[in-house]
Design an enzyme around this catalytic site. Structure first.
Site, PDB file in Angstrom:
ATOM      1  N   SER A 228       0.838  -1.199   0.000  1.00 13.44           N
ATOM      2  CA  SER A 228       0.000   0.000   0.000  1.00 13.44           C
ATOM      3  C   SER A 228       0.881   1.261   0.000  1.00 13.44           C
ATOM      4  O   SER A 228       1.724   1.413  -0.877  1.00 13.44           O
ATOM      5  CB  SER A 228      -0.956  -0.053   1.192  1.00 13.44           C
ATOM      6  OG  SER A 228      -1.987   0.895   1.074  1.00 13.44           O
ATOM      7  N   ASP A 454      -8.568  -4.527  -6.120  1.00 10.92           N
ATOM      8  CA  ASP A 454      -8.130  -3.777  -4.935  1.00 10.92           C
ATOM      9  C   ASP A 454      -8.935  -2.486  -4.786  1.00 10.92           C
ATOM     10  O   ASP A 454      -8.967  -1.657  -5.700  1.00 10.92           O
ATOM     11  CB  ASP A 454      -6.647  -3.439  -5.068  1.00 10.92           C
ATOM     12  CG  ASP A 454      -5.999  -3.043  -3.757  1.00 10.92           C
ATOM     13  OD1 ASP A 454      -6.603  -2.240  -3.018  1.00 10.92           O
ATOM     14  OD2 ASP A 454      -4.901  -3.532  -3.469  1.00 10.92           O
ATOM     15  N   HIS A 484      -7.303  -5.970  -0.638  1.00  9.77           N
ATOM     16  CA  HIS A 484      -6.187  -5.027  -0.676  1.00  9.77           C
ATOM     17  C   HIS A 484      -4.887  -5.800  -0.586  1.00  9.77           C
ATOM     18  O   HIS A 484      -4.508  -6.298   0.473  1.00  9.77           O
ATOM     19  CB  HIS A 484      -6.321  -4.051   0.502  1.00  9.77           C
ATOM     20  CG  HIS A 484      -5.357  -2.918   0.460  1.00  9.77           C
ATOM     21  ND1 HIS A 484      -5.100  -2.188  -0.669  1.00  9.77           N
ATOM     22  CD2 HIS A 484      -4.591  -2.363   1.430  1.00  9.77           C
ATOM     23  CE1 HIS A 484      -4.226  -1.231  -0.393  1.00  9.77           C
ATOM     24  NE2 HIS A 484      -3.893  -1.332   0.878  1.00  9.77           N
TER      25      HIS A 484
END
Length: 515
Positions: A228, A454, A484
Site C-alpha cells: 500500500s 483492490d 487489498h
C-alpha cells in the site's frame, strides 16, 4: 482528513477478534552522519505495543520458538542538519530460521498507511512470511511520526470520538461549517502537540531513515517489501538511493503520478468496484443473500441506510452512536478483504434491525480505536505525513464543484472522499509536491504486484508505478483477485513468483498474470 481509507493490517486482525466476541534525491547514496551509521542496535525481547502503536500484548514467539526482538535506532530529526537533534526509530525483527550460510540479509517491511506501526503489524502476520524467513531476518519499524518513533499527537481520545462521529458529508451551509471547524481544530491540535516533529515526517525523511537502517543492520543493499503506502515509500527510496536497492517487492501499489485529489477519486472508484463485487458475490450464492435480492437491491438498501443514518443515527456501542460517517467508514473497512465480507453482511443485517454495533466496530478498526476506547496515533500520523507530502490545498468551494464527478465515480463513497480533500487546508506545514518522484534509473528490477479488485489502491496504479520507475526497473505482476494486496491472499501463483524473486533472484516475466 486526506486519504481516509488506509491500509489496516493489524486493524483487520483486531476487528476479527472483536467481532467474534460480539457475535459470540536521485543518486544520493550516502552522506549520513558517521556516528549514526556506526551505531550498534541493542536488541531485546519486545515489550507490549504502546497505545500509540495500537496497544495489546507483547508479541508471542513464532511457532519454531523464535522470539521477536526490538531495538531503537537513532536518526536525525532534520535530515538537512544530520548532526543536530535525533529521534528514535522503533524496530522489530525475527532472525532468519534457515542455514546461516544461505542468509541473504534483512527484509524490511512497510505495511502502509501512512501511519501504520510496523512494530505491531509484523508479528501479527509473521507466519505468513515463514518461507521468506528461511533466508532473511524479517524487519519492520515505526516510521517517523508513527507509534514509538516520535509519534505525532493531535486530539485526545474523547475528542477523537467526537471527531470520527461528525458529519463528513455536509448537506448544507451549517454542516459544512461544522466539518471545516472540526478539521481546523484537529489540525491546530496536531500543531500544538507535535510542533517539533511535524516539519520532518515527509516520505523523503522516512526513506532516508531506511537507508540509515540498511547501514545499521549491516546490509550492503536494502531488501524491501512494501504494501500500500509502503509502495510509495519504496519508490521514493529507489529514487533517492537507486544504487542501494536490493530485491524489492511493491504490493497493492499506490499510483505515484496522482495528486491527492486524483488519489481520492481513484479510491472512490476502487471502493465502489469492491462494493459491486461484494453485492454480486452475496446475491450469487445458493442461499438467499440476507441484505438484498439482487446486486442493485443490496446497494439500494445500503444507500437508504446511510440516508436514514444522516437523519437519525442508530444505537452503537454506548454512549456512541452509529452515524452516517461511521457507517461509511465501517463498510469501507470490511471491503479491504474478501475474508471480511461476512462481517459486512452481519453488520448490515444488524443495522437494518436497528443495531449499529458491528459497523461501528469496523469503523473503530479503521480509525485505530481499541476496545477500551483508546486510539493509536495512526490517524494523526496519517494526516501529518499526507499533508507534509501533498502540496495541493483545496477550498470548500472547489470541493463542491467536484462533487458531481465523485458521485459519478461512487454514489456511496463519493461525497465522503471528496470532502476528505479539505483535511490539509489549514495544515501548519506546507506540502512538498503534487506527487512523489519515484523515477529510479540505475536501480535493479523491482517487482510491482497489482490486484484487479483492490479497493484502496486501484489496479491501474501498478502500471503507473512501473512506468514511473523507468525502463528496466519495474516488473509488473497482475493478480486477478479481490481485496487489498495480493501476497496476503495466499494465492499460490503470486506467492511462488514473489518468493522465487526474493529468495533466489528469479525475476518473473513482466506482464505475468495470476488468475
Amino acid at each position: 482528513m486526506p486519504s481516509p481509507f488506509r491500509l489496516r493490517a493489524t486493524a483487520l486482525t483486531t476487528t476479527a477478534l472483536l467481532l467474534s466476541a460480539l457475535a459470540t534525491g536521485c543518486g544520493d547514496d550516502g552522506g549520513t552522519d558517521e556516528d549514526l551509521t556506526a551505531q550498534k542496535l541493542s536488541w531485546k525481547d519486545c515489550p507490549a505495543p504502546s497505545q500509540a502503536e495500537g496497544g495489546g500484548s507483547a508479541p508471542s514467539p513464532l511457532p519454531d520458538g523464535q522470539r521477536w526482538q526490538c531495538a531503537t535506532m537513532k536518526a536525525p530529526l532534520d535530515w538537512n542538519h544530520p548532526k543536530g537533534d535525533t529521534i528514535g526509530i522503533a524496530l522489530i525483527r525475527a532472525e532468519a530460521s534457515g542455514d546461516p550460510s544461505r542468509r541473504i540479509g534483512s527484509l524490511v517491511f512497510n505495511f502502509g498507511g501512512p501511519g501504520g506501526s510496523g512494530v505491531s503489524t509484523l508479528p501479527a502476520f509473521g507466519t505468513d512470511y515463514d518461507t521468506l524467513r528461511t533466508r532473511y531476518d524479517l524487519v519492520s519499524f515505526d516510521p517517523r511520526g508513527v507509534g514509538r518513533s516520535a509519534g505525532v499527537k493531535c486530539e485526545n481520545d474523547q475528542q477523537l470520538d467526537a471527531y470520527f462521529q461528525q458529519d463528513s458529508t455536509p448537506d448544507d451551509a451549517a454542516e459544512r461549517t461544522g466539518l471545516l471547524d472540526n478539521t481546523k481544530e484537529f489540525n491546530a491540535a496536531c500543531d500544538k502537540n507535535s510542533e517539533k516533529v511535524l516539519p520532518h515526517v515527509r516520505t523523503t525523511d522516512a526513506a532516508r531513515d531506511m537507508d540509515l537502517m540498511r547501514q545499521v543492520l549491516g546490509d550492503t543493499k536494502l531488501h524491501y517489501f512494501g504494501i500500500s503506502y509502503g509502495t510509495e515509500l519504496g519508490g521514493v527510496y529507489a529514487h533517492l538511493f537507486p544504487k542501494n536497492v536490493g530485491r524489492a517487492v511493491f504490493d497493492a501499489v499506490v499510483d505515484p503520478t496522482q495528486t491527492s485529489e486524483q488519489g481520492a477519486l481513484g479510491q472512490a472508484r476502487g471502493f465502489q468496484l469492491a462494493l459491486d463485487n461484494y453485492a454480486e458475490d452475496c446475491t450469487s450464492k445458493i442461499e438467499d443473500c440476507p441484505v438484498g435480492d439482487t446486486p442493485q437491491d443490496v446497494k439500494d438498501r445500503i444507500a437508504k441506510l446511510l440516508k436514514d443514518l444522516d437523519a437519525k443515527p442508530l444505537p452503537g456501542i454506548l454512549p456512541r452512536q452509529l452515524t452516517q460517517s461511521a457507517a461509511i467508514t465501517g463498510i469501507a473497512q470490511a471491503l479491504y478483504s474478501k475474508d471480511f465480507w461476512e462481517f459486512l453482511t452481519e453488520g448490515l443485517e444488524q443495522a437494518y434491525d436497528g443495531d449499529g454495533r458491528i459497523l461501528l466496530l469496523l469503523s473503530d478498526s479503521m480509525n485505530g480505536r481499541s476496545e477500551n476506547g483508546e486510539y493509536s496515533n495512526i490517524a494523526a500520523a496519517g494526516v501529518a505525513i499526507n499533508c507534509s507530502d501533498d502540496k495541493p490545498r483545496y477550498s470548500p468551494g472547489y470541493v463542491e464543484g467536484r462533487l458531481p464527478e465523485f458521485r459519478a465515480a461512487s454514489p456511496l463513497f463519493g461525497d465522503f472522499l471528496a470532502w476528505s480533500m479539505v483535511g490539509c487546508t489549514d495544515w501548519a506545514v506546507p506540502g512538498a509536491a503534487d506527487h512523489p518522484d519515484v523515477s529510479a534509473p540505475g536501480a535493479p528490477p523491482i517487482l510491482v504486484v497489482g490486484n484487479t479488485g483492490d479497493p484502496a489502491t486501484p489496479y491501474e496504479g501498478a502500471r503507473k508505478m512501473v512506468d514511473a520507475l523507468g525502463d528496466g526497473v519495474g516488473v509488473e505482476l497482475t493478480y486477478k483477485g479481490q481485496g487489498h494486496g495480493a501476497y496476503g491472499s495466499k494465492d499460490k501463483c503470486v506467492q511462488t513468483a514473489v518468493d522465487g524473486y526474493l529468495l533466489d533472484g528469479k525475476v518473473p516475466a513482466s506482464g505475468t498474470i495470476c488468475a
